[in-house]
Scaffold this active site. Structure first.
Site, PDB file in Angstrom:
ATOM      1  N   GLU A  55       8.492 -15.815  24.722  1.00 42.33           N
ATOM      2  CA  GLU A  55       7.302 -15.016  25.013  1.00 42.33           C
ATOM      3  C   GLU A  55       5.991 -14.934  24.103  1.00 42.33           C
ATOM      4  O   GLU A  55       4.506 -15.215  24.295  1.00 42.33           O
ATOM      5  CB  GLU A  55       7.389 -13.668  24.816  1.00 42.33           C
ATOM      6  CG  GLU A  55       8.318 -12.986  26.596  1.00 42.33           C
ATOM      7  CD  GLU A  55       9.803 -13.831  26.675  1.00 42.33           C
ATOM      8  OE1 GLU A  55      10.339 -13.264  27.693  1.00 42.33           O
ATOM      9  OE2 GLU A  55      10.340 -13.963  25.708  1.00 42.33           O
ATOM     10  N   HIS A 124      15.486  -4.017  31.005  1.00 38.92           N
ATOM     11  CA  HIS A 124      14.709  -3.991  31.713  1.00 38.92           C
ATOM     12  C   HIS A 124      13.893  -2.310  32.967  1.00 38.92           C
ATOM     13  O   HIS A 124      13.499  -3.056  34.270  1.00 38.92           O
ATOM     14  CB  HIS A 124      15.703  -4.628  33.466  1.00 38.92           C
ATOM     15  CG  HIS A 124      16.072  -5.874  33.089  1.00 38.92           C
ATOM     16  ND1 HIS A 124      16.217  -6.378  31.889  1.00 38.92           N
ATOM     17  CD2 HIS A 124      15.820  -6.968  33.722  1.00 38.92           C
ATOM     18  CE1 HIS A 124      16.612  -7.999  31.937  1.00 38.92           C
ATOM     19  NE2 HIS A 124      16.772  -7.923  33.115  1.00 38.92           N
TER      20      HIS A 124
END
Length: 319
Positions: A55, A124
Site C-alpha cells: 500500500e 476488515h
C-alpha cells in the site's frame, strides 16, 4: 453501490484520459468486491493497473503520477490495510500542496472499503475515518446510497485535492435507484434525507440506513425523527445539521466507529457551540464501543443498531 461505483469509475475513465486506477487485484479479478470488474478489459492494463501487494508503494506511486499530471484512483483492499500507507498519506500527500505554496495540486483519490456487518475479522471491519479527518489537507467523503456513490466518485476524481473515498462495504449489495443524467449534490454537502420535528439524528455511510430504520420505528410510536446524511466527513457541512437542531432542539449522532476522539465527538462539540440556545437536551452519541473490533460473532452487539439509536432518542426526549 458496487455497480454504481463501477459505473462512476467507467464514466470518469472515459471522460478524462488522465484518470488511472491502481490497486491489488483490481484488474483481472476486478477487486475482491468486484467494484472494478470489466474495466481492465475496456480500458487496458495501462489505465487499470494491478499493483504489487504494497500500500505504501501504491500511494507513493500515485503521488508521483499526480505530480506528472495524472489523476490516479487507488483502491485499498480493506480498511485495515491502509495503515502501511499512513505515512505516505498523512506526511506526504496531505501536505504537498501546502509545501508547494499552492502551485502544485495532487488530485489523488483513495478508495477505502470500511465498516462492519460483513462477518469479517477486525482489520476488515474497522472505521478509521477520524484518523484521517484529523489531518489537514485531506478531504473525506462517504456515500450512503448507490446514487450518491455514482456521482460522488466522479466528483472526488475531479477534485484537485486528495480525497479519501470511504465505501461502506455492507452497502455494496443492497439495491437503489441511480439517476445517471441528474445533477449531483455538491461533494461536501450534507443532506436531510427524512424530515421530522422532534429529534435530529445524524450519521454517514451504512449508518444512514440504520437511522432511517429507527425513524420508521419511531414513527410507529408517534415520535418524529429528522435524518441527516453527512456525506462529507472533512469538511463537514454543518448548515443543514444546525438548521435541523434549531427546529428539533435535540441531536443524536451515530457512527460505527468508536466514540472516543471521533467524528461524532466533533459534531457534538460543534453543534453545541453553534446551536447551544436551541438545544433542549445534551447532544448524545451512539457509536461502536471503545475497544478493538470484536470477533465476527459479536459484531452485532458492538455496532449501533436501530434499538440503540431509539434508546438515545428516548433519553434525549426525557430531558
Amino acid at each position: 453501490m458496487a455497480k454504481a461505483i463501477n459505473a462512476g469509475l467507467r464514466r470518469a475513465l472515459a471522460d478524462d484520459p488522465r484518470v488511472l486506477l491502481m490497486g491489488e487485484d483490481i484488474g483481472t479479478l476486478g477487486g475482491v468486491f468486484r467494484v472494478t470488474e470489466g474495466l481492465k478489459n475496456e480500458f487496458g492494463k495501462q489505465r487499470v493497473i494491478d499493483t504489487p501487494l504494497g500500500e505504501a508503494g501504491i500511494v507513493g506511486t500515485a503521488i508521483g503520477l499526480a505530480m506528472a499530471g495524472f489523476r490516479p484512483v487507488c483502491e485499498i483492499q480493506f480498511d485495515g490495510f491502509i495503515f502501511p500507507a499512513y505515512n505516505q498519506i498523512t506526511s506526504q500527500l496531505a501536505k504537498l500542496t501546502n509545501r508547494h505554496m499552492g502551485t502544485q495540486s495532487f488530485p489523488v483519490v483513495i478508495r477505502v472499503p470500511y465498516g462492519g456487518h460483513v462477518g469479517a475479522i477486525e482489520h476488515h471491519s474497522e472505521s478509521p475515518e477520524a484518523l484521517f479527518a484529523h489531518t489537514a489537507g485531506l478531504r473525506l467523503v462517504s456515500p450512503a446510497t448507490p446514487h450518491d456513490a455514482y456521482w460522488m466518485i466522479q466528483e472526488a476524481i475531479r477534485s484537485d485535492d486528495p480525497v479519501l473515498f470511504f465505501e461502506p462495504k455492507s452497502r455494496y449489495w443492497p439495491k437503489g435507484e441511480v439517476d445517471l443524467s441528474g445533477n449531483p449534490t455538491p461533494l461536501h454537502a450534507s443532506r436531510v434525507v427524512r424530515t421530522g420535528t422532534e429529534v435530529t439524528v445524524v450519521g454517514h455511510g451504512a449508518m444512514v440506513s440504520t437511522l432511517l430504520e429507527a425513524a420508521n420505528l419511531a414513527e410507529e410510536e408517534g415520535t418524529s425523527l429528522e435524518v441527516v446524511d453527512l456525506r462529507s466527513l472533512s469538511p463537514i457541512d454543518y448548515g443543514p445539521i444546525v438548521e435541523s437542531v434549531q427546529k428539533t432542539g435535540r441531536l443524536v449522532v451515530a457512527s460505527e466507529a468508536p466514540g472516543f476522539v471521533s467524528i461524532s465527538s466533533e459534531i457534538a462539540a460543534t453543534v453545541t457551540e453553534r446551536a447551544f440556545y436551541s438545544l433542549q437536551a445534551p447532544v448524545l452519541r451512539v457509536t461502536g464501543f471503545d475497544i478493538p473490533f470484536p470477533p465476527a460473532r459479536l459484531e452485532t452487539s458492538h455496532l449501533p443498531d436501530a434499538d440503540r439509536v431509539l434508546e438515545a432518542v428516548d433519553r434525549a426526549l426525557a430531558y
